[in-house]
Design a protein around this motif. Structure first.
Motif, short mmCIF file in Angstrom:
data_model
loop_
_atom_site.label_atom_id
_atom_site.label_comp_id
_atom_site.label_asym_id
_atom_site.label_seq_id
_atom_site.Cartn_x
_atom_site.Cartn_y
_atom_site.Cartn_z
N THR A 1 0.84 -1.20 0.00
CA THR A 1 0.00 0.00 0.00
C THR A 1 0.88 1.25 0.00
O THR A 1 1.78 1.38 0.83
N ALA A 2 0.61 2.13 -0.96
CA ALA A 2 1.36 3.39 -1.08
C ALA A 2 0.40 4.56 -0.90
O ALA A 2 -0.68 4.59 -1.50
N ILE A 3 0.80 5.52 -0.06
CA ILE A 3 0.03 6.77 0.09
C ILE A 3 0.74 7.83 -0.73
O ILE A 3 1.96 8.02 -0.59
N ALA B 1 1.49 -1.44 -7.02
CA ALA B 1 1.14 -0.99 -5.67
C ALA B 1 -0.36 -0.74 -5.58
O ALA B 1 -1.01 -0.39 -6.56
N SER B 2 -0.89 -0.91 -4.38
CA SER B 2 -2.26 -0.48 -4.08
C SER B 2 -2.15 0.97 -3.64
O SER B 2 -1.50 1.26 -2.63
N VAL B 3 -2.77 1.87 -4.39
CA VAL B 3 -2.49 3.29 -4.16
C VAL B 3 -3.63 3.98 -3.41
O VAL B 3 -4.80 3.87 -3.78
N PHE B 4 -3.25 4.70 -2.36
CA PHE B 4 -4.21 5.54 -1.64
C PHE B 4 -3.99 6.96 -2.12
O PHE B 4 -2.96 7.57 -1.84
N ILE B 5 -4.96 7.46 -2.88
CA ILE B 5 -4.85 8.78 -3.53
C ILE B 5 -5.38 9.83 -2.57
O ILE B 5 -6.59 9.97 -2.39
N HIS B 6 -4.45 10.55 -1.95
CA HIS B 6 -4.89 11.64 -1.06
C HIS B 6 -5.17 12.89 -1.91
O HIS B 6 -4.45 13.17 -2.87
N TYR B 7 -6.23 13.61 -1.55
CA TYR B 7 -6.51 14.89 -2.22
C TYR B 7 -7.04 15.87 -1.20
O TYR B 7 -7.43 15.49 -0.08
N ASN B 8 -7.03 17.13 -1.58
CA ASN B 8 -7.64 18.16 -0.75
C ASN B 8 -8.88 18.69 -1.45
O ASN B 8 -10.00 18.41 -1.04
N ARG B 9 -8.67 19.41 -2.58
CA ARG B 9 -9.82 19.96 -3.31
C ARG B 9 -10.16 19.17 -4.56
O ARG B 9 -11.25 19.32 -5.10
N SER B 10 -9.22 18.35 -5.05
CA SER B 10 -9.41 17.69 -6.35
C SER B 10 -10.20 16.40 -6.22
O SER B 10 -9.72 15.31 -6.61
N ALA B 11 -11.43 16.50 -5.71
CA ALA B 11 -12.23 15.29 -5.48
C ALA B 11 -12.56 14.58 -6.80
O ALA B 11 -12.41 13.35 -6.91
N ALA B 12 -12.97 15.34 -7.81
CA ALA B 12 -13.37 14.69 -9.07
C ALA B 12 -12.16 14.06 -9.78
O ALA B 12 -12.25 12.88 -10.20
N PRO B 13 -11.02 14.75 -9.90
CA PRO B 13 -9.86 14.08 -10.49
C PRO B 13 -9.40 12.86 -9.69
O PRO B 13 -8.97 11.85 -10.27
N ALA B 14 -9.52 12.92 -8.35
CA ALA B 14 -9.11 11.77 -7.53
C ALA B 14 -10.00 10.56 -7.85
O ALA B 14 -9.50 9.44 -8.05
N GLU B 15 -11.29 10.79 -7.93
CA GLU B 15 -12.22 9.69 -8.22
C GLU B 15 -12.00 9.16 -9.65
O GLU B 15 -12.03 7.95 -9.88
N GLY C 1 -6.00 -2.48 -11.39
CA GLY C 1 -5.24 -2.08 -10.22
C GLY C 1 -6.09 -1.96 -8.97
O GLY C 1 -7.30 -2.21 -8.99
N VAL C 2 -5.43 -1.55 -7.89
CA VAL C 2 -6.13 -1.38 -6.61
C VAL C 2 -5.90 0.06 -6.15
O VAL C 2 -4.75 0.52 -6.09
N ALA C 3 -7.00 0.78 -5.86
CA ALA C 3 -6.86 2.18 -5.48
C ALA C 3 -8.03 2.60 -4.61
O ALA C 3 -9.13 2.05 -4.71
N ALA C 4 -7.75 3.57 -3.73
CA ALA C 4 -8.81 4.19 -2.92
C ALA C 4 -8.45 5.66 -2.79
O ALA C 4 -7.29 6.05 -3.03
#
Ligand SMILES: NC(=O)c1ccc[n+]([C@@H]2O[C@H](COP(=O)([O-])OP(=O)(O)OC[C@H]3O[C@@H](n4cnc5c(N)ncnc54)[C@H](OP(=O)(O)O)[C@@H]3O)[C@@H](O)[C@H]2O)c1
Length: 243
Positions: A7-9, A30-44, A55-58
């Protein structure tokens, strides 16, 4: 270190440089944990793209201007994808101030987001990495810490701290965790500038071009995978430090 299945943050992992790092680590398994602040739509959108291609992502949002939230981010990633053993500190601001107009509040705010939060993230991260698995941290810093910007004083002071943080934590956390950094030059234009802005800056570089985010992602992945490098800061700057 084989990153497949780990798992990668990635802080600020939804867009631009952070987004490219997320994509590359996911491509390498890697299973990626995508941290965001304002970029909710690009993160999703990035999460969906990774999952759709096997892949595996959250995703998860935390405002990193408050360093106390570091512990929440590590816990959220662990709860979604399993214990993180890779941490990429990419999120940052790029405030403009000079020695003439810098304020204590502005300085503190740059230190919080770009230095103190990465430090606290490394602390929380390290506490939960098991000895037998080990882990890797890559910090994203700026070549301008060596020949400093005068128009982004609080920012460059914070990034200078990140350089020292990289070396200090590499020593303190060895052999369990390797800590390295990439120091970036002209990679992408700032969000409020166009491509010509970056092309003009790049004209003076030995390699005479803008780097683009993928060269950073490749270097970060290399630093995660190489087991015998720690405390290193690799300049990804088209040779800009030479001129
Ligand atoms: N671009 C370059 O050429 C260049 C050059 C030298 C160094 N760097 C370094 O490379 C890294 C990435 O650069 P970039 O140009 O891709 O950055 P950017 O476009 O300025 O994006 C900043 C990132 O930080 C996140 N962020 C900002 N404020 C935040 C907050 N309060 N809490 C949580 N996250 C926050 C943003 O998340 P959201 O979008 O979700 O809000 C975004 O992902 C930074 O560390 C930067 O200093 C970049």
């Amino acid at each position: 270190m084989d990153i497949e299945g780990r798992t990668a943050i990635i802080t600020g992992g939804a867009v631009r440089v952070g987004g490219a790092i997320t994509g590359e680590l996911a491509r390498r398994g890697a299973s990626v944990f995508i941290h965001y602040n304002r970029s909710a739509a690009p993160a999703e959108a990035l999460r969906k793209e990774i999952v759709d291609t096997g892949g595996v992502a959250a995703i998860g949002s935390v405002d990193l201007s408050n360093p106390e939230c570091a512990v929440d981010l590590i816990a959220a990633a662990g709860a979604s994808l399993g214990r993180p053993t890779i941490l990429i500190n990419s999120a940052s601001g790029f405030p403009a101030d000079t020695i003439d107009d810098a304020t204590v509040d502005g300085f503190r705010s740059a230190q919080n987001l770009s230095l103190i939060t990465p430090m606290m993230l490394i602390q929380s991260f390290a506490q939960q990495v098991p000895d037998d698995l080990g882990g890797a941290v890559v910090n994203v810093t700026d070549v301008k810490t060596m020949r400093p910007y005068t128009k982004h004083l609080s920012y460059v002071l914070a990034k200078g701290g990140v350089d020292t943080l990289t070396r200090a934590t590499a020593l303190a956390l060895a052999p369990k965790i390797r800590v390295n950094a990439v120091a970036l030059g002209v990679i992408l234009p700032p969000p409020d500038e166009d491509d010509d802005y970056a092309r003009n800056l790049a004209a003076d570089l030995p390699l005479q071009r803008v780097g683009g985010a993928q060269v950073v992602a490749d270097t970060v992945a290399f630093l995660c995978e190489n087991d015998f490098i720690t405390g290193e800061i690799i300049r990804v700057d088209g040779g800009g430090h030479l001129v």
